[in-house]
Design an enzyme around this catalytic site. Structure first.
Site, PDB file in Angstrom:
ATOM      1  N   LEU A   1      71.759  53.380  52.371  1.00  0.00           N
ATOM      2  CA  LEU A   1      70.963  54.579  52.664  1.00  0.00           C
ATOM      3  C   LEU A   1      71.424  55.762  51.831  1.00  0.00           C
ATOM      4  O   LEU A   1      70.637  56.602  51.416  1.00  0.00           O
ATOM      5  CB  LEU A   1      71.049  54.917  54.157  1.00  0.00           C
TER       6      LEU A   1
ATOM      7  N   THR B   1      65.773  50.200  61.101  1.00  0.00           N
ATOM      8  CA  THR B   1      65.249  50.903  62.280  1.00  0.00           C
ATOM      9  C   THR B   1      64.564  49.916  63.235  1.00  0.00           C
ATOM     10  O   THR B   1      63.899  48.983  62.799  1.00  0.00           O
ATOM     11  CB  THR B   1      64.222  51.960  61.831  1.00  0.00           C
TER      12      THR B   1
ATOM     13  N   GLU C   1      65.424  58.183  56.349  1.00  0.00           N
ATOM     14  CA  GLU C   1      66.731  58.258  55.656  1.00  0.00           C
ATOM     15  C   GLU C   1      67.628  59.311  56.297  1.00  0.00           C
ATOM     16  O   GLU C   1      68.363  60.021  55.619  1.00  0.00           O
ATOM     17  CB  GLU C   1      66.561  58.608  54.175  1.00  0.00           C
TER      18      GLU C   1
END
Ligand SMILES: Cc1cc2nc3c(=O)[nH]c(=O)nc-3n(C[C@H](O)[C@H](O)[C@H](O)COP(=O)(O)OP(=O)(O)OC[C@H]3O[C@@H](n4cnc5c(N)ncnc54)[C@H](O)[C@@H]3O)c2cc1C
Length: 384
Positions: free
Chosen positions: A238, A131, A362
């Site tokens: 992820l 991110t 997530e």
């Protein structure tokens, strides 16, 4: 309580994992975690060594000091850790399912040998930087960039909201290169690599969250993860971490539920325990249903994963359904505790606040809804 008795479906090994993680967290975490939450700290190094001894880091990976257990065992461990606090489960998820899994899946033999045994033992800590300040749900638009300079790589950019960021010995960093998106291993102390903790969080306070900055960070040629090509590489990690959340959220919800049941039986108003009121019983029955259904979802998806058949849509289904269920349970439990529901003397508001982060990270609630929307309609709606 726990009418479906889902744990009867677990194997002996899965039950052993449950019991050993439960013993660890009731002894080493439960008595202290409210204070950690209040002070916004987590004794990462001490916990890492204990968790390493239990074999929980990367426990579903094979070799390199990892336990090599099945997916359901990993899920059950996440459930029991998150029964203490979502921050604790996040710590273990990021280490095992994101940082270690990235090195395990995409690393060279040298990278695996260098990092994985120490990470499995809890002597080394990893983080996973995907991110960015301006790119969260849409990581494909990331701006962090690695350019070639002779044989070396030079990294520039920033990552935001990175769990374990400032305590990590190694950061797995995803960056754009001329060839697309690649992963890099950036050891702590590399020149130009700085970390700043994010403070003032009111959720996941017992978890380290940091911003990472890269200013002309020079990396050797072997810093790149050779088998990680394109956005599907970080997304593959992820998916592993989301799987842990499917089980983990149930642990957080279960603690809230059990606290509410106990409280309702002992707290008296109008001359009766509040558990005797139909509206309280309706709330408790709703929690029992929600957690039972979440447990069924988790076990089903876990067995599919162990059979090598799970799909990313199923993982999205589980993450969306179970985090929503846990949050619903936590909010309802909070009302049963009345004013006591807003203090850290009880675990409920802490879990409710934590689950707000779990709903967002997530893949947000909305993004997993769109994954299901795409699975149902065949039309991807991410871009409006
Ligand atoms: C405590 C914590 C720890 C974290 N740890 C990590 C970590 O270790 N590593 C890491 O890389 N990241 C981490 N994250 C980041 C997390 O994954 C992101 O916050 C998440 O992906 C959402 O990104 P964002 O916050 O930028 O929100 P945005 O993407 O800006 O989204 C804001 C809102 O817009 C909605 N939205 C966005 N796009 C769409 C769309 N197409 N359709 C409908 N709605 C949309 C979102 O669902 C959300 O409701 C962490 C976050 C938190 C809170």
């Amino acid at each position: 309580m726990h009418v479906l008795r889902l744990d009867d479906q677990l194997s002996d090994e899965e039950r052993m994992v449950r019991d050993s993680v439960r013993a660890f967290r009731t002894g080493s975490v439960d008595p202290y975690v409210a204070d950690w939450f209040e002070s916004g700290t987590l004794p990462v190094r001490d916990l890492a060594r204990e968790i390493g001894k239990l074999g929980l880091f990367g426990m579903h990976l094979q070799g390199y000091g990892c336990a090599g257990l099945n997916a359901v065992s990993y899920g059950i461990a996440c459930r029991e850790l998150e029964a203490a606090d979502s921050g604790l489960r996040s710590f273990v998820s990021v280490q095992g399912s994101l940082a270690m899994a990235a090195i395990h899946k995409y690393g060279s033999e040298e990278q695996k040998q260098r990092w994985l045994p120490g990470m499995a033992a809890g002597e080394l800590i990893g983080c996973f930087g995907l991110t960015e300040p301006d790119h969260g749900s849409d990581p494909g638009s990331m701006r962090t960039y690695a350019r070639r300079d002779g044989q070396d790589w030079v990294l520039n950019g920033a990552k935001m909201w990175i769990t374990n960021g400032s305590v990590a010995d190694v950061a797995v960093v995803w960056a754009r290169t001329e060839e697309g998106i690649n992963g890099f291993l950036v050891p702590a102390g590399t020149r130009g690599f700085s970390r700043t903790d994010i403070t003032k969080k009111l959720s996941l306070r017992a978890s380290v969250t940091s911003e990472l900055a890269f200013d002309e960070v020079r990396l050797p040629p072997d810093a790149i993860l050779p088998a990680a090509k394109g956005l599907k590489a970080p997304l593959g990690c992820l998916s592993e971490a989301r799987f842990g959340i499917i089980f983990g959220a149930i642990g957080a919800g279960r603690t809230c539920y059990e606290t509410a049941v106990e409280y309702a039986k002992s707290r008296e108003q109008f001359g009766r325990p509040i558990a005797a009121f139909q509206m309280t019983q309706e709330k408790l029955a709703h929690m029992e249903l929600a957690l039972g259904q979440a447990g069924l979802t988790a076990l089903h998806i876990g067995r599919l994963k162990d059979a090598g058949k799970v799909t990313s849509q199923q993982i999205s289904f589980g993450k969306l359904a179970n985090v929503r269920a846990a949050l619903d349970v936590a909010r309802s439990a909070r009302t049963i505790l009345g004013a006591n529901g807003v203090t850290l003397e009880y675990p409920v508001i802490r879990h409710a606040n934590n689950l707000e982060s779990v709903l967002t990270y997530e893949g947000t609630e909305e993004i997993h809804t769109l994954v299901l929307g795409e699975a149902i309609t065949g039309i991807a709606a991410y871009r409006g």
